[in-house]
Design an enzyme around this catalytic site. Structure first.
Site, short mmCIF file in Angstrom:
data_model
loop_
_atom_site.label_atom_id
_atom_site.label_comp_id
_atom_site.label_asym_id
_atom_site.label_seq_id
_atom_site.Cartn_x
_atom_site.Cartn_y
_atom_site.Cartn_z
N GLU A 51 0.83 -1.22 0.00
CA GLU A 51 0.00 0.00 0.00
C GLU A 51 0.86 1.25 0.00
O GLU A 51 1.85 1.34 0.74
CB GLU A 51 -0.90 -0.03 1.25
CG GLU A 51 -2.28 0.46 0.98
CD GLU A 51 -3.02 -0.39 -0.04
OE1 GLU A 51 -3.08 0.00 -1.21
OE2 GLU A 51 -3.54 -1.45 0.35
N ASP A 54 3.05 2.06 -4.94
CA ASP A 54 3.08 2.04 -6.42
C ASP A 54 3.66 3.34 -6.95
O ASP A 54 4.47 3.35 -7.88
CB ASP A 54 1.69 1.73 -7.02
CG ASP A 54 0.58 2.70 -6.63
OD1 ASP A 54 0.76 3.51 -5.68
OD2 ASP A 54 -0.49 2.66 -7.27
N GLY A 156 -11.55 2.72 -1.18
CA GLY A 156 -10.29 2.00 -1.37
C GLY A 156 -10.41 0.77 -2.24
O GLY A 156 -9.50 -0.05 -2.29
N SER A 158 -11.21 1.12 -5.51
CA SER A 158 -10.89 1.57 -6.86
C SER A 158 -12.08 1.85 -7.76
O SER A 158 -12.03 1.59 -8.96
CB SER A 158 -10.03 0.47 -7.50
OG SER A 158 -9.03 1.01 -8.21
N SER A 159 -13.14 2.40 -7.19
CA SER A 159 -14.30 2.73 -8.03
C SER A 159 -13.95 3.82 -9.04
O SER A 159 -14.38 3.79 -10.19
CB SER A 159 -15.47 3.19 -7.16
OG SER A 159 -15.20 4.43 -6.56
N ASP A 203 -4.22 0.63 -9.76
CA ASP A 203 -5.64 0.34 -9.95
C ASP A 203 -5.97 0.08 -11.42
O ASP A 203 -6.69 -0.85 -11.77
CB ASP A 203 -6.50 1.52 -9.46
CG ASP A 203 -6.15 1.88 -8.03
OD1 ASP A 203 -5.47 1.08 -7.37
OD2 ASP A 203 -6.54 2.97 -7.58
P1 ADP Z 1 -12.05 4.92 -4.76
O1 ADP Z 1 -11.12 4.55 -3.65
O2 ADP Z 1 -13.31 4.13 -4.72
O3 ADP Z 1 -11.39 4.91 -6.10
P2 ADP Z 1 -12.15 7.84 -4.96
O4 ADP Z 1 -12.30 8.76 -3.80
O5 ADP Z 1 -10.88 7.88 -5.71
O6 ADP Z 1 -12.49 6.40 -4.40
O7 ADP Z 1 -13.33 8.11 -6.03
C1 ADP Z 1 -14.68 7.95 -5.70
C2 ADP Z 1 -15.53 8.77 -6.64
O8 ADP Z 1 -15.70 8.07 -7.91
C3 ADP Z 1 -16.95 8.99 -6.16
O9 ADP Z 1 -17.01 10.07 -5.24
C4 ADP Z 1 -17.69 9.30 -7.46
O10 ADP Z 1 -17.48 10.62 -7.88
C5 ADP Z 1 -16.97 8.37 -8.46
N1 ADP Z 1 -17.74 7.12 -8.62
C6 ADP Z 1 -17.42 5.89 -8.17
N2 ADP Z 1 -18.38 4.98 -8.51
C7 ADP Z 1 -19.33 5.65 -9.20
C8 ADP Z 1 -20.58 5.29 -9.82
N3 ADP Z 1 -21.05 4.05 -9.80
N4 ADP Z 1 -21.28 6.26 -10.43
C9 ADP Z 1 -20.81 7.54 -10.45
N5 ADP Z 1 -19.65 7.94 -9.91
C10 ADP Z 1 -18.92 7.02 -9.27
P1 NG1 Z 2 -7.63 3.88 -4.10
O1 NG1 Z 2 -7.66 3.15 -2.87
O2 NG1 Z 2 -8.39 3.24 -5.22
O3 NG1 Z 2 -8.02 5.26 -3.92
C1 NG1 Z 2 -5.10 4.86 -4.35
C2 NG1 Z 2 -4.29 5.08 -5.63
C3 NG1 Z 2 -3.37 3.89 -5.92
C4 NG1 Z 2 -2.49 3.57 -4.70
C5 NG1 Z 2 -3.40 3.41 -3.47
C6 NG1 Z 2 -2.62 3.20 -2.19
C7 NG1 Z 2 -5.33 6.34 -7.47
C8 NG1 Z 2 -6.25 6.29 -8.62
N1 NG1 Z 2 -5.21 5.22 -6.77
O4 NG1 Z 2 -6.03 3.85 -4.57
O5 NG1 Z 2 -2.56 4.17 -7.04
O6 NG1 Z 2 -1.51 4.54 -4.51
O7 NG1 Z 2 -4.23 4.56 -3.26
O8 NG1 Z 2 -1.85 2.04 -2.29
O9 NG1 Z 2 -4.74 7.37 -7.20
#
Ligand code: ADP
Ligand code: NG1
Length: 502
Positions: A51, A54, A156, A158-159, A203
């Protein structure tokens, strides 16, 4: 649309006749009065170990989830992108194609990116790849896009990357472009940075390179993935802490990225590895010096003895002015920072990178010292129960150590995550926060025959007793998972390059 067949491209498979696709197709019909031309599906992921390393250039060990983002896409002649979501809480937006390159991805009033900015990031990346100038942008196909997803957002898993990657893939496929999985994974890692966070590419890499039944050991520079067989008698359980943090809404994430950059730069300057202002990663410093992880840890203590470094101190060590430091190493949302924790972050990175190697080696050999189990967990040799349990325990200990390091040295845990980890310990189960942290999920390594007991324990003690959540509702926050496959294009045209069922 013509078909192109190339080794290692994203699989193109037939549209499954399942309820989810039928529902999505029906909503698409209501929105656009037609059927989608094709769908893309991109999974979320859980990172087993590795974690926040990367973006320092170190390998990580994630696997794809069953949860995913699906985009139903209609190809049109109009020079416009119409973006919709099946969930009505997400606003719809229409953007003329010629505006996309110039669009500034401003956040909302709370500092959080609008959801469709992630879609636009993906399209921006695709346009850059296609090298489309403003003159010929109108020759491209327009897109009607309907997004549906079941990856818990900001948790966390990776949506965001699944959304960016699905948008980029949809756009490229609609323009009839073909990329290899590694090309599109790198492209999506770059274009997600338009959102403002400086992720390392894990991701997007697992989104495209994932395989069913095995986690992947992902390396960067060059990007590659090799399968890692996990113990057959173990299961991975993901549990949501019920705390969420959008990575781009605060500077917590980028602060860690730039603290690692500064730590790497200071070690490299003091070890006379580099004197210019170029960014160097902690892994590049190690490679140049040819040191072991333990030797790098000693250098961290030697060159970064202080708990806290001021901006002036960093500038003085690096022999740069403050404006030079800001433009060379900081990001727009970290330029104003005046204090940095460098020893703690660098220690986490070197020790976590070593844990990834240990984890992978144990999975390869099947045991800690490899005695008798040279074929790893997929091998044919018979393992006895005690051996497997011991191996699960050793792997689990690495995960527990990872969590402790993220909590203490990286300071990216959350009290709810710590509570889940502590409750797991009461069941003798090792676990850790997964993904960026500050909320989101834990991943636990659990002997298969104890999985249900463990899930029930978390439901009762965390969700019901601590969070006051109804037992039935709690069940959707904790689940066992196995490695799933990566991104797919789904179409009923004759272009399939893969007969595999989705
Ligand atoms: P993650 O760790 O899940 O990648 P982030 O904080 O980087 O979280 O991003 C989450 C954001 O991605 C949400 O606040 C929203 O804007 C967008 N998102 C994720 N899933 C969806 C979805 N099914 N529909 C619309 N937006 C989404
Ligand atoms: P998530 O948990 O999906 O937000 C983020 C970074 C990864 C990595 C992890 C921590 C993005 C898109 N994703 O992932 O590259 O650094 O945190 O290991 O920035």
């Amino acid at each position: 649309m013509s078909c192109k067949f190339k080794v290692d491209i994203v699989p193109i498979v037939r549209i499954p006749n399942d309820e989810r696709i039928q529902r999505l197709s029906a909503v698409f019909g209501e929105q656009f009065q037609r059927n989608p031309s094709f769908y893309v599906r991109v999974p979320g992921r859980v990172n087993i170990i590795g974690e926040h390393i990367d973006y320092c250039g170190y390998p990580v060990l994630p696997m794809a989830l069953e949860q995913d983002i699906i985009i139903a896409t209609g190809i049109t002649d109009a020079a416009e992108i119409n973006i919709r979501n099946v969930d009505s809480k997400y606003d719809e937006v229409n953007i003329e194609m010629y505006k996309i390159n110039e669009i500034e991805l401003e956040p909302d009033a709370t500092g959080k990116p609008f959801w469709y900015n992630y879609v636009i990031c993906g399209i921006k990346g695709a346009l850059e790849y296609l090298k489309v100038s403003s003159n010929n942008i109108l020759e491209l196909n327009g897109l009607q896009m309907l997004v549906e997803g079941n990856i818990p957002p900001a948790s966390g898993l990776s949506s965001s990357s699944a959304l960016v990657s699905a948008a980029c893939l949809s756009f490229l496929y609609a323009q009839n472009a073909t990329l290899t999985k590694t090309e599109i994974a790198s492209l999506c890692a770059n274009c997600e940075r338009y959102i403002g966070t400086q992720g390392g590419g894990m991701d997007q890499a697992i989104a495209f390179l994932a395989e069913k039944y095995s986690a992947q050991y992902i390396t960067f520079n060059p990007l590659s993935a090799s399968p890692v067989s996990l113990p057959e008698d173990a299961s991975f359980v993901v549990a949501h802490s019920l705390a969420e943090l959008n990575k781009a809404a605060t500077n917590d994430f980028n602060r860690r990225v730039i603290e690692c950059r500064l730590a790497a730069k200071i070690i490299s300057v003091l070890e006379s590895v580099s004197q210019d202002k170029k960014i160097i990663t902690l892994s590049e410093v190690q490679n140049i010096l040819g040191n072991s992880f333990d030797e790098m840890v000693s250098l961290v203590y030697k060159y970064l003895p202080k708990d806290l470094y001021t901006k002036e101190e960093v500038c003085s060590i690096l022999n740069v002015t403050e404006p030079e430091m800001e433009s060379s190493y900081l990001t727009p949302n970290t330029k104003h920072l005046t204090e940095f924790k460098l020893r703690q972050r660098a220690l986490h990175v070197y020790e976590e990178a070593k844990r990834v190697e240990d984890f992978r080696n144990i999975c390869k050999s099947g045991t800690m010292n490899g005695n008798g189990h040279t074929n790893g967990f997929n091998g044919s040799c018979q393992k006895n129960y005690d051996d497997t349990k011991e191996t699960i325990n050793i792997l689990g200990q690495l995960m527990s150590d990872s969590h402790e390091s993220l909590r203490k040295l990286y300071e990216c845990s959350h009290s709810n995550l710590d509570r889940l980890v502590d409750l797991s310990k009461q069941m003798n189960i090792h676990s850790r926060l997964t993904g960026a942290g500050w909320g989101g999920c834990i991943v636990a390594l659990c002997p298969k025959n104890e999985t249900q007991k463990y899930i029930d324990y978390l439901i009762e003690h965390f969700y019901v007793n601590f969070c006051n959540i109804d037992k039935t509702k709690a069940k959707k926050y904790v689940f066992a998972t196995t490695p799933n496959f990566g991104a797919r294009i789904l179409t009923d045209s004759n272009c399939t390059n893969n007969e595999e069922e989705v």
